[in-house]
Write a protein that holds these residues in place. Sequence first.
Motif, PDB file in Angstrom:
ATOM      1  N   GLY A  83       0.814  -1.203   0.000  1.00  0.00           N
ATOM      2  CA  GLY A  83       0.000   0.000   0.000  1.00  0.00           C
ATOM      3  C   GLY A  83       0.855   1.263   0.000  1.00  0.00           C
ATOM      4  N   ARG A  84       0.265   2.337  -0.447  1.00  0.00           N
ATOM      5  CA  ARG A  84       0.991   3.608  -0.492  1.00  0.00           C
ATOM      6  C   ARG A  84       1.401   4.065   0.903  1.00  0.00           C
ATOM      7  N   LEU A  85       0.539   3.859   1.861  1.00  0.00           N
ATOM      8  CA  LEU A  85       0.847   4.273   3.224  1.00  0.00           C
ATOM      9  C   LEU A  85       2.069   3.532   3.750  1.00  0.00           C
ATOM     10  N   ARG A  86       2.143   2.236   3.484  1.00  0.00           N
ATOM     11  CA  ARG A  86       3.288   1.441   3.939  1.00  0.00           C
ATOM     12  C   ARG A  86       4.584   1.942   3.305  1.00  0.00           C
ATOM     13  N   LEU A  88       5.160   4.979   2.022  1.00  0.00           N
ATOM     14  CA  LEU A  88       5.468   6.314   2.546  1.00  0.00           C
ATOM     15  C   LEU A  88       6.045   6.244   3.954  1.00  0.00           C
ATOM     16  N   LEU A  89       5.478   5.400   4.791  1.00  0.00           N
ATOM     17  CA  LEU A  89       6.016   5.240   6.144  1.00  0.00           C
ATOM     18  C   LEU A  89       7.436   4.687   6.107  1.00  0.00           C
TER      19      LEU A  89
END
Length: 137
Positions: A83-86, A88-89
């Motif tokens: 996922g994008r969130l993963r 980015l984090l």
Amino acid sequence: MAAALLGAPGGIGVATLLHRVLVDGEVLPPSFVLSVGPVAPWATVVLAAVVTPVASFAAARRSSRVRPVEVLRESAAPAPKPGRLRVLLWVGVFAGAGGRLGAVATGRLDGGGGTTESMVLVLLVGTALPAPLICWP
């Protein structure tokens, strides 16, 4: 059990070596004594003897309940993308940790106040974020 029995003496040897390096590097005071008792190595062996069968049972229990057709269907599916969130984090954690460690190394920031200890935890989280990508193959 074999890994625990072989690893416990190896761990004591590494602890002794690390103690010597830290004292020679003046990270630890010479008065800091390394104390190795019999409890930790035996606790490691006992813990391995208890955790290994429990972990094996937990892994086998789920896989024994899945029908073979479902396994084939799941293995034929394309690999999920992170996922994008993963992502980015992951990038943020390593960028922030790298910047902070770089500032400490160059002397622009005082390394006291638990900086190293907290950065180890941050880097552990950062290392865990791409785990699905690493473990999938």
